[in-house]
Design an enzyme around this catalytic site. Structure first.
Site, mmCIF file in Angstrom:
data_model
loop_
_atom_site.group_PDB
_atom_site.id
_atom_site.type_symbol
_atom_site.label_atom_id
_atom_site.label_comp_id
_atom_site.label_asym_id
_atom_site.label_seq_id
_atom_site.Cartn_x
_atom_site.Cartn_y
_atom_site.Cartn_z
ATOM 1 N N GLY B 72 0.806 -1.214 0.000
ATOM 2 C CA GLY B 72 0.000 0.000 0.000
ATOM 3 C C GLY B 72 0.840 1.265 0.000
ATOM 4 C CB THR B 73 3.839 2.288 1.932
ATOM 5 O OG1 THR B 73 3.231 2.247 3.221
ATOM 6 C CG2 THR B 73 4.833 3.438 1.889
ATOM 7 C CG ASN B 152 -5.476 4.435 9.048
ATOM 8 O OD1 ASN B 152 -5.818 5.530 8.578
ATOM 9 N ND2 ASN B 152 -4.416 4.294 9.781
ATOM 10 C CD GLN B 182 -7.586 -0.142 7.061
ATOM 11 O OE1 GLN B 182 -8.364 -1.083 7.195
ATOM 12 N NE2 GLN B 182 -6.381 -0.152 7.607
ATOM 13 C CG HIS B 204 -0.681 -6.391 4.941
ATOM 14 N ND1 HIS B 204 -0.780 -6.058 6.267
ATOM 15 C CD2 HIS B 204 -0.351 -5.254 4.291
ATOM 16 C CE1 HIS B 204 -0.501 -4.779 6.416
ATOM 17 N NE2 HIS B 204 -0.238 -4.270 5.232
ATOM 18 C CB CYS B 327 1.546 6.031 26.629
ATOM 19 S SG CYS B 327 2.017 5.948 28.324
#
Lengths: 391, 385
Positions: B72-73, B152, B182, B204, B327
């Site tokens: 996808g990228t 996404n 997506q 994927h 975080c």
């Protein structure tokens, strides 16, 4: 003519009667560190080690530079004790030095010889002069400078003749295992790996203890601590790592004790658990990465409250260092990049907004009595995961 | 070993057993290089042809509109950079949204550094674009409009069909790229009918292996390549074809077209959303209401509980989810999507995304509700004072 590496060791000269013991440990450490390099042999000679069958894997120099107890080392050529071979090797060494300098232009050199085999027909001075003259003939354009040479070709005449021009600094210190064993409290931050490295450098074998607060920290942060241990094993040899579950202790303290003391109480529990593990491992001291005044739990008053939790000595090799100095060391020993990986740490929930900086011991002890410390500690130690970290 | 309930399908999906078999067979037996002249090369070429037809069939256009990429990228990079380079003489203005995936957002950031001008359209608090905003932003020098179909993180679904129509009605002709990574396989997509020029896909996310993606390009659209080499994929994407990946992608699409019921995902999501809402009343849904968003993405916050703490507590009980933000003590970035929908820090920090696939079951939804409830209740007592 053979490629060898010549290793020099230092301080263990000073150890009088213990010297054979230190030398044996160092030799065994060198052999273990070089296990991955097939066919390599470590030979002991007077005041030196030689590595034979060096092979062509350049990483061997990185490996050697991490062995505590080695002051410096040199890739060397070993030849028979006759002038022809010595001349040829000297040429090769000078050529290698010229390549390393990026050219012959204006290069100055000298030859320095030592002779432990006094039957060799030339004196050290004569040998240096002869080889120097030979090199001047072979490499027109270079000059001799005996005071400030850019390159020094060393010749050592022993049972063989050894020639080298590079002297690479080693890690220094003393062979690991010659100074007992200690337990390192390893957090995954920048400081504690450096603290462990510093103590191990003085010949101390390490066992590491990490406190794991799942789900407030994740498996990735545990993995990071294993990675840090793995980097340290390059210096200190295999490390046994205890991963101690710490969540219950944090939660109990959070629910039952004053907020402003939480960090201090946590530190005391860590020390106590460290001490139990140290006794089990037959280690006599604890090591922490604390540095005076860095955070609230590292003021003089806080440190004495932490010390009070255990009867074992606590070594704090970073105590007088600034953060920036610690970071420099972490970079030098290659732990920095791993230490700063941003894996999440949500233990901030348990960090008081206004921690005490000048705690009173009696008050802290009172607060600690609000939880069933004995049971919590036994439970944590019983559920610790033990990981043998090898390189 | 705990029973796994995998609810992180928007991140990636498990490979379907039939797909895995097809990939394995291909690796073992159809290992030739499609460019080789001999029979083994031809066999590999035939496999790629079949997969290309499969994708084309699913999208309702011809096989020569499909170009395989490494994922996808790469497809998004190729769509955006390839279009910008091909049309730079006509203009250097592009339009996209504030809630794009990093592979789109950061590609536009790169173009900005190289002298292009980019308009980033805002969304409402549900993550929805106003189609009027897009037509308002289109200028004579606009060469590319890039809109993601399904977000996404929060699952908002953009009305791409309406958007394309409005842009075309204005008489402008920018290339229209839709990131459908997506949505493909979960929502009906008919790029040719809708007038989409370029569509990007990833294997994927629909039970094919990682490392395979595709670009749909309507006939007549021209882009510049980003990778140069042997001229495979009609020169659009050079490099020896990832034949096993392509085969797996084709097989995954075939399986979904044949066996998957697209309403099934909505049913699962409905059970999950209703169950959680009933058991944990202070739960907040981020983005569109469950029935309006994508069928496989549910993003929720349990105020006071850090998303990743809940994530790790859930993984201990076998439930795998994602969070929006990480975080860490030093860097606490709130995702651009949560900024765009105007979510407060507390909501963003406590957000978790549950995402589904055809391989999940109803029973898993009921069990997941129980486990989330238990974990939330356990963690409630420990919030920062």
């Amino acid at each position: 003519m053979e490629n060898v590496i010549l290793l020099r060791y230092g301080e263990i000269h000073l150890k009088g009667q213990n010297r054979p013991y230190f030398e044996r440990v160092l030799q065994s450490n060198i052999e273990k560190a070089l296990e991955a390099y097939k066919d390599v042999r470590v030979i002991k000679a007077q005041g030196r080690y030689f590595i034979e069958n060096v092979g062509d894997d350049p990483r061997i120099y990185d490996t050697i530079s991490r062995i505590f107890g080695i002051i410096s080392f040199s890739p060397a050529l070993r030849v028979a004790k006759n002038m022809e071979d010595i001349q040829e090797a000297a040429e090769l060494q000078l050529k290698d030095a010229i390549d390393a300098q990026g050219g012959l232009n204006g290069l100055s050199f000298k030859v320095e010889s030592r002779r432990s085999d006094k039957t060799f027909p030339l004196t050290s001075m004569e040998l240096s002069r002869t080889i120097g003259a030979h090199l001047l003939r072979k490499f027109p354009g270079i000059k001799v400078d005996v005071h400030n040479p850019m390159v020094t070709i060393h010749i050592e005449v022993r049972e063989w003749t050894y020639m080298y021009h590079r002297i690479i600094p080693g890690a220094g210190g003393m062979p690991v295992g010659t100074n007992g064993k200690a337990v390192l409290l390893l957090s995954g931050g920048i400081d504690s790996p450096v603290a462990g490295w510093m103590i191990s450098k003085r010949g101390v074998e390490l066992t590491a203890v990490h406190f794991h607060s799942f789900p407030y920290t994740s498996d990735r942060s545990k993995e990071k601590v294993i990675d840090l241990c793995r980097i340290l094993t390059g210096y200190c040899g295999p490390i046994r790592l205890y991963v101690v579950p710490f969540t219950r202790i944090q939660q109990e303290l959070y629910q039952k004790c004053p907020d402003k003391m939480l960090t201090l109480l946590m530190r005391r529990f860590m020390m106590k658990i460290g001490e139990i593990i140290a006794r089990r491992e037959e280690a006599g001291v604890l090591i922490t990465g604390e540095s005076l005044g860095q955070v609230a739990s590292q003021t003089l008053e806080s440190l004495s409250v932490t010390d009070d939790a255990v009867s074992m000595p606590v070594l704090r090799p970073l105590i007088g260092m600034d953060k920036i100095e610690i970071i420099d060391m972490a970079k030098k020993i290659d732990t920095y990049e791993t230490s700063i990986l941003p894996y999440e740490d949500c233990c901030t929930i348990f960090v008081p907004k206004h921690p005490l900086t000048r705690p009173r011991l009696d008050k802290v002890r009172e607060a600690e009595a609000l939880v069933d410390g004995k049971e919590l500690i036994e439970d944590a130690v019983a559920n610790a995961e033990v990981i043998e970290v090898k390189e | 070993m705990v029973n796994e309930i995998y609810l992180d399908n928007a991140a990636t999906t498990p490979v379907h057993p039939g797909v895995a078999k097809a990939v394995m067979d291909c690796m073992m037996y159809t290992y030739g290089n499609p460019s080789s002249l001999h029979r083994l090369g031809l066999n590999a070429e035939k496999k790629i042809k079949a997969a290309r037809e499969q994708l084309a069939f699913a999208l309702g256009d011809s096989p020569d509109s499909i170009f395989f990429t490494s994922g996808g990228t790469e497809a998004n990079n190729l769509a955006i950079i390839g279009t910008a380079m091909a049309r730079k003489r006509e203009g250097k203005h592009c339009i996209t949204t504030q809630i794009e995936h990093p592979s789109v957002l950061n590609t536009f950031k790169y173009l900005e550094k190289e002298g292009w001008e980019v308009t980033y359209l805002p969304t409402d608090n549900q993550g929805m674009l106003d189609p009027e905003d897009i037509t308002g932003a289109v200028r004579p020098d606009t060469v590319l409009v890039s809109i993601m179909h399904v977000n996404n993180e929060i699952g908002s679904v953009q009305p791409v069909e309406d958007i394309v129509r409005l842009v075309k009605e204005k008489g402008m002709s920018p290339v229209i790229h839709v990131d459908a990574i997506q949505s493909f396989g979960k929502i009906d997509l008919k790029p040719r009918n809708w007038g989409i020029d370029i569509l990007t896909l990833s294997g994927h996310k629909i039970h094919a292996p990682k490392g395979i993606g595709a670009l749909y390009m309507r006939k007549g659209v021209k882009i510049h390549p980003v990778l140069w080499g042997g001229g495979q994929e009609k020169g659009v994407r050079s490099g020896t074809e990832n034949v096993p990946g392509v085969v797996g992608f084709g097989e995954a699409v075939r399986w979904i077209e044949q066996d998957a019921d697209k309403k099934y995902l909505y049913r699962l999501k409905g059970i999950l959303a209703a169950g959680l809402q009933e058991r944990i009343p202070d739960m907040v849904i981020n983005g569109p209401a469950p029935e309006k968003g994508a069928p496989h993405i549910l993003n929720v916050s349990f105020p006071g509980i850090r998303g990743e703490v809940l994530l790790h507590a859930l993984e201990d009980k076998g439930v795998y989810v994602s969070t929006g933000s990480a975080c860490s003590s030093r860097r606490e970035a709130i995702s651009p999507v949560f900024q765009a929908i105007g979510a407060g820090k507390e909501i963003a920090r406590s957000a978790v995304r549950l995402s589904l696939s055809y391989m999940n079951t109803q029973d898993e939804m009921y069990r997941a509700v129980d486990i989330v409830e238990r974990c939330v209740n356990e963690l409630k007592g420990f919030t920062r004072r």
